[in-house]
Design a protein around this motif. Sequence first.
Motif, PDB file in Angstrom:
ATOM      1  N   HIS A   1      41.525  27.685  19.039  1.00  0.00           N
ATOM      2  CA  HIS A   1      40.466  28.449  19.283  1.00  0.00           C
ATOM      3  C   HIS A   1      40.613  29.986  18.720  1.00  0.00           C
ATOM      4  O   HIS A   1      39.643  30.819  18.785  1.00  0.00           O
TER       5      HIS A   1
ATOM      6  N   LYS B   1      39.119  23.800  27.518  1.00  0.00           N
ATOM      7  CA  LYS B   1      38.030  23.071  27.407  1.00  0.00           C
ATOM      8  C   LYS B   1      36.847  24.274  27.346  1.00  0.00           C
ATOM      9  O   LYS B   1      36.973  25.471  27.616  1.00  0.00           O
ATOM     10  N   LYS B   2      35.775  23.826  26.791  1.00  0.00           N
ATOM     11  CA  LYS B   2      34.558  24.636  26.582  1.00  0.00           C
ATOM     12  C   LYS B   2      34.124  25.355  27.887  1.00  0.00           C
ATOM     13  O   LYS B   2      34.288  24.951  28.869  1.00  0.00           O
ATOM     14  N   HIS B   3      33.953  26.758  27.543  1.00  0.00           N
ATOM     15  CA  HIS B   3      34.089  27.567  29.040  1.00  0.00           C
ATOM     16  C   HIS B   3      33.011  28.817  28.549  1.00  0.00           C
ATOM     17  O   HIS B   3      32.504  28.940  27.329  1.00  0.00           O
TER      18      HIS B   3
ATOM     19  N   GLY C   1      36.620  27.780  23.576  1.00  0.00           N
ATOM     20  CA  GLY C   1      37.147  26.549  24.238  1.00  0.00           C
ATOM     21  C   GLY C   1      36.415  25.342  23.220  1.00  0.00           C
ATOM     22  O   GLY C   1      35.654  25.562  22.442  1.00  0.00           O
TER      23      GLY C   1
ATOM     24  N   GLU D   1      34.487  21.025  23.513  1.00  0.00           N
ATOM     25  CA  GLU D   1      34.117  19.808  24.251  1.00  0.00           C
ATOM     26  C   GLU D   1      35.273  18.642  23.536  1.00  0.00           C
ATOM     27  O   GLU D   1      35.346  18.732  22.295  1.00  0.00           O
ATOM     28  N   PRO D   2      35.734  17.912  24.411  1.00  0.00           N
ATOM     29  CA  PRO D   2      36.694  16.922  23.952  1.00  0.00           C
ATOM     30  C   PRO D   2      36.148  16.031  22.815  1.00  0.00           C
ATOM     31  O   PRO D   2      36.659  15.370  22.028  1.00  0.00           O
TER      32      PRO D   2
ATOM     33  N   GLU E   1      42.395  16.261  30.821  1.00  0.00           N
ATOM     34  CA  GLU E   1      41.807  17.274  31.239  1.00  0.00           C
ATOM     35  C   GLU E   1      42.894  18.077  32.359  1.00  0.00           C
ATOM     36  O   GLU E   1      42.966  17.333  33.596  1.00  0.00           O
TER      37      GLU E   1
ATOM     38  N   LYS F   1      39.846  24.906  32.418  1.00  0.00           N
ATOM     39  CA  LYS F   1      40.323  23.638  32.320  1.00  0.00           C
ATOM     40  C   LYS F   1      41.099  23.630  30.853  1.00  0.00           C
ATOM     41  O   LYS F   1      40.585  24.044  29.738  1.00  0.00           O
TER      42      LYS F   1
ATOM     43  N   LEU G   1      42.451  20.962  27.881  1.00  0.00           N
ATOM     44  CA  LEU G   1      42.589  19.874  27.323  1.00  0.00           C
ATOM     45  C   LEU G   1      43.751  19.616  26.534  1.00  0.00           C
ATOM     46  O   LEU G   1      44.504  20.289  25.875  1.00  0.00           O
TER      47      LEU G   1
END
Length: 350
Positions: free
Chosen positions: A263, A291-293, A308, A310-311, A330, A338, A340
């Motif tokens: 990131h 994870k995306k936030h 972050g 998305e998986p 997760e 969260k 990953l």
Amino acid sequence: MSIRDVSNGRESLEVFEPFMGKAGASAEAIALAPSSKGKDILLAIKALSDETRVRILRILSIAPLNVQEVTEVLRMGQSRISRHLKILTDAGFLISQREGSWVYYRPKDIEKADDFSSHLHALLLTFENNLPYSEHDLAKTKGLLKQRDLKTSKYFDDVAQNWETIQSDVLDPILYRNKILELLPEHSGRIFDLGCGPGGLIPYLLTKGQEVLGIDSSAKMIKKAESLFLNNPQVRFLESEIESLPVELANQADSVVSSMVLHHLSNPARAMKEVHSVLKEDGTFIIVDLKKHNQEIMRDNFADLWLGFEPELLTDWLEHTGFQVQSIEEVESQKYFKVLIIKAKKRGGL
């Protein structure tokens, strides 16, 4: 009237009148109606009939950029750039990705897609040196990306002495360090620690590897880490941009760990290609990232470029690069993030 009879402008108009609202379309006229794929082809050709859009597609092929960055490279107004980006997106050339209040644009993976716009994009790039303003746009884009990297490196230079404390205030590394060890092979000859920082993860990695190479773009982070492992022949360090690792590292690593690194990078997908090149066949790649936030404060406080991931996006990048994803987990943190944790294996050369 048969299709053969269409020989002048008036007759052509008569054939296409049913598509403009006239009832009773003939079989011949219906046969001439453009298919969905035909419309896509025309839309793609029309989208690239403009010099500015060709330039935009070329610079976004170097790295994802947000609207403001595109305007900076091309020296054009934001409304004009936004209009061109929408046309390219509607024509199937670009994908938009929202990062809080920012929206990044990137091309589709043209090696993977099989639609006309992807083939046209690939063809365009084979002549990239002949495109309008090619050298200028390349230099400006690389300069912008360099400024991104310098900003990130300066941040980490400034916080090198206190990084472990700063990091634990937001996300305790213990949360995921033990998980990294679980996913690594029991015995790795050489492990690369990407974005190693001051070396906090290295003592853990030494329990699984005979040798650890710490890589970081921050000179002060490297200096701090070196001071902690002066007398340890199992540990070496390298100052390098992760998106352009030295060629001599090719096929040298049994395992690579990227812990809270992607990131911060301008082009995470490019970094994955670099990891693929340095790993040995069937080598292990462990990714730990957010994870995306929607916590935009992370940009200002921690020099994050991406809020972050998305998986599904990370999986897509990995598989496209030549990895086989083996597990995705997760993990909840004590904060609002969260984490990953992904394990992947190198499948083979691209």
